[in-house]
Design a protein around this motif. Structure first.
Motif, PDB file in Angstrom:
ATOM      1  N   ARG A 206       0.827  -1.210   0.000  1.00  0.00           N
ATOM      2  CA  ARG A 206       0.000   0.000   0.000  1.00  0.00           C
ATOM      3  C   ARG A 206       0.861   1.259   0.000  1.00  0.00           C
ATOM      4  NH1 ARG A 206      -4.726  -1.808   4.365  1.00  0.00           N
ATOM      5  NH2 ARG A 206      -5.160  -3.816   3.365  1.00  0.00           N
ATOM      6  N   ASP A 207       0.245   2.368  -0.384  1.00  0.00           N
ATOM      7  CA  ASP A 207       0.947   3.641  -0.473  1.00  0.00           C
ATOM      8  C   ASP A 207       1.435   4.087   0.894  1.00  0.00           C
ATOM      9  OD1 ASP A 207       1.913   6.100  -1.200  1.00  0.00           O
ATOM     10  OD2 ASP A 207      -0.064   7.040  -1.419  1.00  0.00           O
TER      11      ASP A 207
ATOM     12  N   GLY B 242       1.045   9.490   8.335  1.00  0.00           N
ATOM     13  CA  GLY B 242       0.200   8.555   9.068  1.00  0.00           C
ATOM     14  C   GLY B 242       0.161   7.176   8.461  1.00  0.00           C
ATOM     15  N   ALA B 243       0.738   6.996   7.254  1.00  0.00           N
ATOM     16  CA  ALA B 243       0.696   5.691   6.605  1.00  0.00           C
ATOM     17  C   ALA B 243       1.459   4.653   7.409  1.00  0.00           C
ATOM     18  CB  ALA B 243       1.267   5.793   5.190  1.00  0.00           C
ATOM     19  N   ALA B 244       2.591   5.079   7.999  1.00  0.00           N
ATOM     20  CA  ALA B 244       3.408   4.120   8.767  1.00  0.00           C
ATOM     21  C   ALA B 244       2.665   3.594   9.983  1.00  0.00           C
ATOM     22  CB  ALA B 244       4.718   4.790   9.193  1.00  0.00           C
ATOM     23  N   LYS B 245       1.855   4.464  10.616  1.00  0.00           N
ATOM     24  CA  LYS B 245       1.090   4.025  11.782  1.00  0.00           C
ATOM     25  C   LYS B 245       0.082   2.951  11.413  1.00  0.00           C
ATOM     26  CE  LYS B 245       1.461   8.416  14.287  1.00  0.00           C
ATOM     27  NZ  LYS B 245       0.692   9.548  14.876  1.00  0.00           N
ATOM     28  N   LEU B 246      -0.357   2.984  10.140  1.00  0.00           N
ATOM     29  CA  LEU B 246      -1.316   1.976   9.673  1.00  0.00           C
ATOM     30  C   LEU B 246      -0.627   0.708   9.188  1.00  0.00           C
ATOM     31  CD1 LEU B 246      -3.709   4.328   7.649  1.00  0.00           C
ATOM     32  CD2 LEU B 246      -4.108   3.356   9.928  1.00  0.00           C
TER      33      LEU B 246
ATOM     34  N   ALA C 144       3.112  -0.045   3.634  1.00  0.00           N
ATOM     35  CA  ALA C 144       4.440  -0.078   3.013  1.00  0.00           C
ATOM     36  C   ALA C 144       5.508  -0.633   3.946  1.00  0.00           C
ATOM     37  CB  ALA C 144       4.845   1.314   2.514  1.00  0.00           C
ATOM     38  N   GLN C 145       5.138  -1.098   5.126  1.00  0.00           N
ATOM     39  CA  GLN C 145       6.108  -1.655   6.057  1.00  0.00           C
ATOM     40  C   GLN C 145       6.440  -3.093   5.650  1.00  0.00           C
ATOM     41  OE1 GLN C 145       7.405   0.457   8.567  1.00  0.00           O
ATOM     42  NE2 GLN C 145       6.244   1.796   7.195  1.00  0.00           N
ATOM     43  N   GLY C 146       7.715  -3.396   5.590  1.00  0.00           N
ATOM     44  CA  GLY C 146       8.130  -4.740   5.205  1.00  0.00           C
ATOM     45  C   GLY C 146       8.253  -4.941   3.711  1.00  0.00           C
ATOM     46  N   TYR C 147       7.982  -3.884   2.936  1.00  0.00           N
ATOM     47  CA  TYR C 147       8.105  -4.003   1.469  1.00  0.00           C
ATOM     48  C   TYR C 147       9.573  -4.130   1.087  1.00  0.00           C
ATOM     49  CZ  TYR C 147       8.268  -2.542  -3.424  1.00  0.00           C
ATOM     50  OH  TYR C 147       8.521  -2.468  -4.772  1.00  0.00           O
ATOM     51  N   ILE C 148       9.869  -5.091   0.225  1.00  0.00           N
ATOM     52  CA  ILE C 148      11.239  -5.311  -0.245  1.00  0.00           C
ATOM     53  C   ILE C 148      11.378  -4.696  -1.637  1.00  0.00           C
ATOM     54  CG2 ILE C 148      13.001  -7.018  -0.767  1.00  0.00           C
ATOM     55  CD1 ILE C 148      11.467  -8.992   1.014  1.00  0.00           C
ATOM     56  N   TYR C 149      12.299  -3.740  -1.759  1.00  0.00           N
ATOM     57  CA  TYR C 149      12.521  -3.053  -3.033  1.00  0.00           C
ATOM     58  C   TYR C 149      13.284  -3.998  -3.971  1.00  0.00           C
ATOM     59  CZ  TYR C 149      13.818   0.880  -6.119  1.00  0.00           C
ATOM     60  OH  TYR C 149      13.957   1.743  -7.176  1.00  0.00           O
ATOM     61  N   PRO C 150      12.672  -4.456  -5.069  1.00  0.00           N
ATOM     62  CA  PRO C 150      13.298  -5.481  -5.915  1.00  0.00           C
ATOM     63  C   PRO C 150      14.695  -5.132  -6.397  1.00  0.00           C
ATOM     64  CG  PRO C 150      10.995  -5.243  -6.500  1.00  0.00           C
ATOM     65  CD  PRO C 150      11.306  -4.141  -5.526  1.00  0.00           C
ATOM     66  N   HIS C 151      14.975  -3.842  -6.624  1.00  0.00           N
ATOM     67  CA  HIS C 151      16.290  -3.474  -7.145  1.00  0.00           C
ATOM     68  C   HIS C 151      17.395  -3.609  -6.103  1.00  0.00           C
ATOM     69  CE1 HIS C 151      14.514  -2.146 -10.887  1.00  0.00           C
ATOM     70  NE2 HIS C 151      13.630  -1.417 -10.212  1.00  0.00           N
ATOM     71  N   ASP C 152      17.005  -3.882  -4.869  1.00  0.00           N
ATOM     72  CA  ASP C 152      18.004  -4.049  -3.804  1.00  0.00           C
ATOM     73  C   ASP C 152      18.438  -5.493  -3.627  1.00  0.00           C
ATOM     74  OD1 ASP C 152      18.019  -1.363  -3.274  1.00  0.00           O
ATOM     75  OD2 ASP C 152      16.599  -1.479  -1.591  1.00  0.00           O
ATOM     76  N   VAL C 153      17.857  -6.405  -4.385  1.00  0.00           N
ATOM     77  CA  VAL C 153      18.193  -7.830  -4.220  1.00  0.00           C
ATOM     78  C   VAL C 153      18.769  -8.376  -5.516  1.00  0.00           C
ATOM     79  CG1 VAL C 153      16.389  -8.144  -2.488  1.00  0.00           C
ATOM     80  CG2 VAL C 153      15.875  -8.617  -4.886  1.00  0.00           C
ATOM     81  N   PRO C 154      19.592  -9.399  -5.438  1.00  0.00           N
ATOM     82  CA  PRO C 154      20.166  -9.997  -6.656  1.00  0.00           C
ATOM     83  C   PRO C 154      19.065 -10.487  -7.607  1.00  0.00           C
ATOM     84  CG  PRO C 154      21.312 -10.794  -4.711  1.00  0.00           C
ATOM     85  CD  PRO C 154      20.112 -10.050  -4.209  1.00  0.00           C
TER      86      PRO C 154
ATOM     87  N   ARG D 126       4.103 -13.952   1.980  1.00  0.00           N
ATOM     88  CA  ARG D 126       3.648 -12.594   2.172  1.00  0.00           C
ATOM     89  C   ARG D 126       4.635 -11.789   3.004  1.00  0.00           C
ATOM     90  NH1 ARG D 126      -2.159 -10.578   4.658  1.00  0.00           N
ATOM     91  NH2 ARG D 126      -1.704  -8.359   4.575  1.00  0.00           N
ATOM     92  N   GLY D 127       4.899 -10.524   2.602  1.00  0.00           N
ATOM     93  CA  GLY D 127       5.765  -9.663   3.378  1.00  0.00           C
ATOM     94  C   GLY D 127       5.139  -9.317   4.699  1.00  0.00           C
ATOM     95  N   GLU D 128       5.987  -8.882   5.641  1.00  0.00           N
ATOM     96  CA  GLU D 128       5.506  -8.573   6.969  1.00  0.00           C
ATOM     97  C   GLU D 128       4.802  -7.237   6.993  1.00  0.00           C
ATOM     98  OE1 GLU D 128       8.823  -8.779   9.535  1.00  0.00           O
ATOM     99  OE2 GLU D 128       9.198 -10.894   9.211  1.00  0.00           O
ATOM    100  N   GLY D 129       3.976  -7.005   8.021  1.00  0.00           N
ATOM    101  CA  GLY D 129       3.298  -5.733   8.222  1.00  0.00           C
ATOM    102  C   GLY D 129       1.980  -5.736   7.660  1.00  0.00           C
TER     103      GLY D 129
END
Length: 454
Positions: free
Chosen positions: A382-383, A388-392, A395-405, A451-454
């Motif tokens: 989610r956006d 206040g998005a973090a409190k909800l 986007a917590q636990g989202y893994i940015y694909p360009h950061d992984v092999p 599923r990612g966390e959060g």
């Protein structure tokens, strides 16, 4: 107009004996109210109305104009009406035969007429797209200083064929293709008008339908065909132009095709099914029938674009770009040259490897959505950009694909209700075989994460 002795003699002969002129010339409108079609350009206060004196002059006088449209829809006719209706000095040039020398002579004459007699000059320049950049540059001072009011006609997109400084100093008026109703009214007028055939013949209903197909939206072609048919009928001593007589006179067979009825859809369907079946010869046959019947080339191009995704997809990733390029080219050039572009695209699509995987994939996805199989977007997707998005937990636990092999992050993207659902089922045909290998590896990698966390 400034005719020479030969032009004046020809016009005098035509006035004394109108039948010496072609029907298309005799039926040329004398006023803007007689013009067929183009009503969007003929409203009160329009530039063309002002050019013929229906409006003021001075600092708010009419601007130079570009008339853009395919052949036979009224560009030269509009200029002719202006020449007859205006009290201004009218000069006509064709870019096919004129050069910088002739243009400068007209401009010099316009300056003398303006300074010595207060007479304004209207210059009609036909086929302006044939002028080189240097030749078009020679018009700039005259247009900018209003030594002449330019009426320029072109069949090519002026944004590609006319220099931008000249175009920016003028109004671009786009002429619309004439409809069958426009041409029907013109033909009926030519049959009865004293300037035309004066009631000497009538036109059979099926012959009229064929004439409109032959004309293909071109008024000049319609009147030329009508005149040929009338001449043939009168030579036979017949009072009606029959379909047979018209066919003989214009040397084109009537194609059973109704652009508003079943044949329109039947032939279009046969074209697409022949492409889907990889029968290039049958596809070209149906394409030819559509072209010969005067089908709108943009309609054909749209069907080809749909076919490229519906029946070919990733089996040949070049199919859709080819169809889109064809549609763009067709919109710019029109018939008859557009037939070559449509043939190019049709052959490419018919011979391409076929896959309907893209079609079935979106169909299956839509079916699930319409059945209510959706569910909330996973929180880690989610956006998270707003306060206040973090409190909800967004986007917590989202893994940015360009950061992984390999740039493939092992995390869940689909809603819980659809986790693991597979819509895209690639074939092994053509280039899609590569996508089939890729998608399996990607799905295996994604499944490792859950599923990612959060």
């Amino acid at each position: 107009m400034e005719p020479d002795l030969f032009t004046a003699a020809a016009e005098d002969r035509q006035e004394k004996d109108p039948s010496s002129s072609p029907l298309a010339v005799r039926m040329r409108p004398r006023t803007l109210d007689e013009v067929v079609g183009q009503q969007h350009l003929l409203k009160p206060g329009s530039p063309l109305r002002r050019l013929v004196g229906e409006g003021g002059g001075g600092p708010a006088g009419p601007s130079s104009v570009f008339l853009w449209g395919p052949p036979g829809i009224g560009k030269t006719t509009l200029a002719y009406v202006v020449s007859k209706a205006t009290n201004k000095r009218f000069v006509e040039l064709s870019a096919i035969t004129a050069g910088v020398k002739e243009v400068r002579a007209v401009i010099d004459g316009a300056r003398r007429a303006s300074g010595g007699f207060g007479k304004e000059t209207v210059l009609f320049l036909d086929e302006i797209h044939r002028f080189s950049k240097a030749q078009q540059d020679s018009l700039l001072p005259a247009v900018e200083n209003r030594w002449v009011t330019l009426i320029a006609a072109t069949t090519e997109n002026p944004y590609f064929s006319v220099i931008s400084p000249l175009l920016s100093r003028s109004l671009l008026l786009t002429l619309e293709p004439l409809t069958d109703e426009d041409l029907r009214g013109l033909v009926h007028r030519a049959l009865t008008d004293e300037r035309g055939l004066a009631g000497s013949v009538t036109l059979a209903e099926d012959a009229e339908a064929h004439l409109l197909r032959v004309a293909g939206g071109d008024a000049r072609r319609a009147l030329t065909a009508l005149e040929a048919g009338a001449g043939a009928a009168l030579d036979k001593g017949e009072a009606e132009i029959s379909l047979t007589t018209l066919e003989e006179s214009v040397d084109r067979a009537a194609v059973a095709y109704d652009r508003a009825g079943d044949q329109h859809y039947d032939v279009a369907s046969a074209l697409i099914k022949s492409i889907r079946g990889s029968d290039v010869d049958a596809a070209l046959h149906y394409l030819a029938r559509m072209i010969d019947a005067g089908e709108d080339p943009r309609f054909i191009a749209r069907r080809l674009m749909i076919s490229a995704s519906e029946d070919i997809g990733l089996a040949d990733p070049t199919a859709l770009p080819t169809a889109v390029a064809a549609a763009q080219a067709v919109a710019m050039i029109g018939f008859p040259e557009a037939a070559l572009t449509l043939s190019h695209a049709t052959i490419a699509l018919a011979l391409a490897p076929k896959s309907n995987a893209a079609t079935t994939a979106i169909g299956a996805a839509l079916e699930d959505v319409r059945k209510g199989h959706a569910g909330p977007v996973p929180t880690h997707l989610r956006d998270g950009h707003y306060k206040g998005a973090a409190k909800l937990g967004h986007a917590q636990g989202y893994i940015y694909p360009h950061d992984v092999p390999g740039a493939i992050a092992a995390q869940q993207y689909a809603p819980d209700a659809l986790a693991g659902k597979r819509y895209y089922q690639p074939t092994r045909y053509g280039a899609e075989a590569r996508y089939a290998d890729v998608v399996e590896k990607v799905r295996e990698r994604l499944a490792e994460g859950g599923r990612g966390e959060g």
